[in-house]
Each structure stands twice: as structure tokens, then as C-alpha cells.
Design a protein around this motif. Sequence first.
Motif, PDB file in Angstrom:
ATOM      1  N   VAL A  16       0.847  -1.209   0.000  1.00 12.28           N
ATOM      2  CA  VAL A  16       0.000   0.000   0.000  1.00 12.28           C
ATOM      3  C   VAL A  16       0.870   1.242   0.000  1.00 12.28           C
ATOM      4  O   VAL A  16       0.635   2.184  -0.754  1.00 12.28           O
ATOM      5  CB  VAL A  16      -0.960  -0.005   1.207  1.00 12.28           C
ATOM      6  CG1 VAL A  16      -1.671   1.327   1.353  1.00 12.28           C
ATOM      7  CG2 VAL A  16      -1.963  -1.136   1.077  1.00 12.28           C
ATOM      8  N   ARG A  17       1.883   1.251   0.845  1.00 11.50           N
ATOM      9  CA  ARG A  17       2.775   2.414   0.932  1.00 11.50           C
ATOM     10  C   ARG A  17       3.417   2.692  -0.429  1.00 11.50           C
ATOM     11  O   ARG A  17       3.431   3.831  -0.895  1.00 11.50           O
ATOM     12  CB  ARG A  17       3.840   2.175   2.004  1.00 11.50           C
ATOM     13  CG  ARG A  17       4.657   3.404   2.329  1.00 11.50           C
ATOM     14  CD  ARG A  17       5.652   3.159   3.454  1.00 11.50           C
ATOM     15  NE  ARG A  17       4.965   2.999   4.726  1.00 11.50           N
ATOM     16  CZ  ARG A  17       4.751   1.846   5.338  1.00 11.50           C
ATOM     17  NH1 ARG A  17       5.176   0.715   4.803  1.00 11.50           N
ATOM     18  NH2 ARG A  17       4.127   1.791   6.479  1.00 11.50           N
ATOM     19  N   ASN A  18       3.923   1.649  -1.058  1.00  7.09           N
ATOM     20  CA  ASN A  18       4.568   1.817  -2.367  1.00  7.09           C
ATOM     21  C   ASN A  18       3.581   2.317  -3.420  1.00  7.09           C
ATOM     22  O   ASN A  18       3.914   3.186  -4.226  1.00  7.09           O
ATOM     23  CB  ASN A  18       5.206   0.512  -2.824  1.00  7.09           C
ATOM     24  CG  ASN A  18       6.421   0.143  -2.000  1.00  7.09           C
ATOM     25  OD1 ASN A  18       7.009   0.978  -1.323  1.00  7.09           O
ATOM     26  ND2 ASN A  18       6.791  -1.124  -2.049  1.00  7.09           N
ATOM     27  N   GLN A  19       2.374   1.780  -3.409  1.00  6.73           N
ATOM     28  CA  GLN A  19       1.375   2.153  -4.414  1.00  6.73           C
ATOM     29  C   GLN A  19       0.933   3.610  -4.283  1.00  6.73           C
ATOM     30  O   GLN A  19       0.705   4.288  -5.288  1.00  6.73           O
ATOM     31  CB  GLN A  19       0.160   1.244  -4.306  1.00  6.73           C
ATOM     32  CG  GLN A  19      -0.891   1.517  -5.358  1.00  6.73           C
ATOM     33  CD  GLN A  19      -2.072   0.562  -5.264  1.00  6.73           C
ATOM     34  OE1 GLN A  19      -2.084  -0.380  -4.473  1.00  6.73           O
ATOM     35  NE2 GLN A  19      -3.081   0.807  -6.074  1.00  6.73           N
ATOM     36  N   TYR A  20       0.807   4.112  -3.062  1.00  2.00           N
ATOM     37  CA  TYR A  20       0.248   5.448  -2.834  1.00  2.00           C
ATOM     38  C   TYR A  20       1.282   6.496  -2.420  1.00  2.00           C
ATOM     39  O   TYR A  20       0.915   7.638  -2.144  1.00  2.00           O
ATOM     40  CB  TYR A  20      -0.855   5.374  -1.770  1.00  2.00           C
ATOM     41  CG  TYR A  20      -2.084   4.665  -2.279  1.00  2.00           C
ATOM     42  CD1 TYR A  20      -3.072   5.354  -2.970  1.00  2.00           C
ATOM     43  CD2 TYR A  20      -2.233   3.299  -2.099  1.00  2.00           C
ATOM     44  CE1 TYR A  20      -4.189   4.700  -3.458  1.00  2.00           C
ATOM     45  CE2 TYR A  20      -3.347   2.634  -2.586  1.00  2.00           C
ATOM     46  CZ  TYR A  20      -4.319   3.337  -3.263  1.00  2.00           C
ATOM     47  OH  TYR A  20      -5.421   2.682  -3.754  1.00  2.00           O
ATOM     48  N   MET A  21       2.559   6.126  -2.388  1.00  2.21           N
ATOM     49  CA  MET A  21       3.574   7.053  -1.881  1.00  2.21           C
ATOM     50  C   MET A  21       3.633   8.354  -2.673  1.00  2.21           C
ATOM     51  O   MET A  21       3.692   9.439  -2.092  1.00  2.21           O
ATOM     52  CB  MET A  21       4.956   6.383  -1.867  1.00  2.21           C
ATOM     53  CG  MET A  21       6.042   7.303  -1.295  1.00  2.21           C
ATOM     54  SD  MET A  21       5.712   7.894   0.389  1.00  2.21           S
ATOM     55  CE  MET A  21       6.073   6.421   1.322  1.00  2.21           C
ATOM     56  N   GLN A  22       3.624   8.296  -3.991  1.00  2.00           N
ATOM     57  CA  GLN A  22       3.726   9.541  -4.767  1.00  2.00           C
ATOM     58  C   GLN A  22       2.530  10.446  -4.507  1.00  2.00           C
ATOM     59  O   GLN A  22       2.686  11.661  -4.348  1.00  2.00           O
ATOM     60  CB  GLN A  22       3.881   9.258  -6.268  1.00  2.00           C
ATOM     61  CG  GLN A  22       4.211  10.526  -7.063  1.00  2.00           C
ATOM     62  CD  GLN A  22       5.494  11.198  -6.574  1.00  2.00           C
ATOM     63  OE1 GLN A  22       6.554  10.570  -6.503  1.00  2.00           O
ATOM     64  NE2 GLN A  22       5.413  12.467  -6.206  1.00  2.00           N
ATOM     65  N   ALA A  23       1.338   9.890  -4.448  1.00  2.00           N
ATOM     66  CA  ALA A  23       0.147  10.703  -4.148  1.00  2.00           C
ATOM     67  C   ALA A  23       0.242  11.298  -2.747  1.00  2.00           C
ATOM     68  O   ALA A  23      -0.138  12.455  -2.526  1.00  2.00           O
ATOM     69  CB  ALA A  23      -1.115   9.852  -4.286  1.00  2.00           C
ATOM     70  N   HIS A  24       0.761  10.535  -1.800  1.00  2.00           N
ATOM     71  CA  HIS A  24       0.943  11.024  -0.430  1.00  2.00           C
ATOM     72  C   HIS A  24       1.946  12.177  -0.398  1.00  2.00           C
ATOM     73  O   HIS A  24       1.694  13.217   0.221  1.00  2.00           O
ATOM     74  CB  HIS A  24       1.417   9.863   0.448  1.00  2.00           C
ATOM     75  CG  HIS A  24       1.853  10.242   1.810  1.00  2.00           C
ATOM     76  ND1 HIS A  24       0.982  10.678   2.792  1.00  2.00           N
ATOM     77  CD2 HIS A  24       3.092  10.241   2.377  1.00  2.00           C
ATOM     78  CE1 HIS A  24       1.660  10.931   3.900  1.00  2.00           C
ATOM     79  NE2 HIS A  24       2.934  10.672   3.662  1.00  2.00           N
ATOM     80  N   LEU A  25       3.069  12.020  -1.091  1.00  2.00           N
ATOM     81  CA  LEU A  25       4.076  13.084  -1.129  1.00  2.00           C
ATOM     82  C   LEU A  25       3.542  14.335  -1.831  1.00  2.00           C
ATOM     83  O   LEU A  25       3.817  15.462  -1.391  1.00  2.00           O
ATOM     84  CB  LEU A  25       5.348  12.582  -1.824  1.00  2.00           C
ATOM     85  CG  LEU A  25       6.109  11.487  -1.082  1.00  2.00           C
ATOM     86  CD1 LEU A  25       7.240  10.953  -1.950  1.00  2.00           C
ATOM     87  CD2 LEU A  25       6.611  11.966   0.266  1.00  2.00           C
ATOM     88  N   ASP A  26       2.774  14.156  -2.886  1.00  2.00           N
ATOM     89  CA  ASP A  26       2.147  15.294  -3.568  1.00  2.00           C
ATOM     90  C   ASP A  26       1.175  16.005  -2.629  1.00  2.00           C
ATOM     91  O   ASP A  26       1.103  17.239  -2.609  1.00  2.00           O
ATOM     92  CB  ASP A  26       1.411  14.836  -4.829  1.00  2.00           C
ATOM     93  CG  ASP A  26       2.342  14.342  -5.923  1.00  2.00           C
ATOM     94  OD1 ASP A  26       3.571  14.587  -5.849  1.00  2.00           O
ATOM     95  OD2 ASP A  26       1.836  13.683  -6.855  1.00  2.00           O
ATOM     96  N   PHE A  27       0.429  15.227  -1.830  1.00  2.00           N
ATOM     97  CA  PHE A  27      -0.503  15.793  -0.856  1.00  2.00           C
ATOM     98  C   PHE A  27       0.252  16.618   0.186  1.00  2.00           C
ATOM     99  O   PHE A  27      -0.172  17.732   0.534  1.00  2.00           O
ATOM    100  CB  PHE A  27      -1.282  14.658  -0.178  1.00  2.00           C
ATOM    101  CG  PHE A  27      -2.117  15.102   0.975  1.00  2.00           C
ATOM    102  CD1 PHE A  27      -3.369  15.655   0.773  1.00  2.00           C
ATOM    103  CD2 PHE A  27      -1.654  14.980   2.273  1.00  2.00           C
ATOM    104  CE1 PHE A  27      -4.143  16.083   1.837  1.00  2.00           C
ATOM    105  CE2 PHE A  27      -2.417  15.395   3.351  1.00  2.00           C
ATOM    106  CZ  PHE A  27      -3.667  15.947   3.125  1.00  2.00           C
TER     107      PHE A  27
END
Length: 99
Positions: A17-28
Motif C-alpha cells: 500500500v505504501r509503495n502504491q500510494y507514496m507519490q500521491a501522499h508526497l504530492d498531498f
Amino acid sequence: MLFAVLFEDNDTCATEVRNQYMQAHLDFLAKNASMIKAAGPLRQNEDTPAGGLWLVDADAPGVVDELVRKDPFWPTGLRRSVRVLTWKQVFADGSRLGT
């Protein structure tokens, strides 16, 4: 007002999950940098993620709670728990700050 936001992660599928959503999280985080003053992972040890920590500047705990729930990590189930605590900085750069 400053808040410390402590996240505890679920162990189940956390890495995927972390790998899949990391870029969106960092953009947020970047999009909300005016409120999220610092953010980063917490680890059990060098190889084992445990959660995360944010320092947030906001008017009230409810504003922080709303921000947490907009994070792309939130709806994935990655986060097991979150605590929003008021924080007052009293020491920085080797010196005590005002009372």
C-alpha cells in the motif's frame, strides 16, 4: 497552534500500500505545506516502518483531523490509528524558547 500527529500503521500489506500510494501522499504533503510544517516516517528499526509523524500548524484539532482524512494513505487502511496532540515547542537549536 501547533499539533503533533502520530500515525501507527497496520502491518498487513503495509509495504504494498505504501509503495502504491507514496507519490500521491508526497504530492498531498507538498500541496499542504502551508499547514504541514514537517512530516516523516517512524520506524521500529531501519527496515521496519511503524507509522509517521507530522507537525501541523492549524487553528483547531478538527482542521487537523480533516487534513488527515484527505491524505491519500487514509482510505487505504494503511493507518491503524492516528493521534492529534497539541504541541508547544520550548527548545530549539540548543536553546530554550520563550515560556
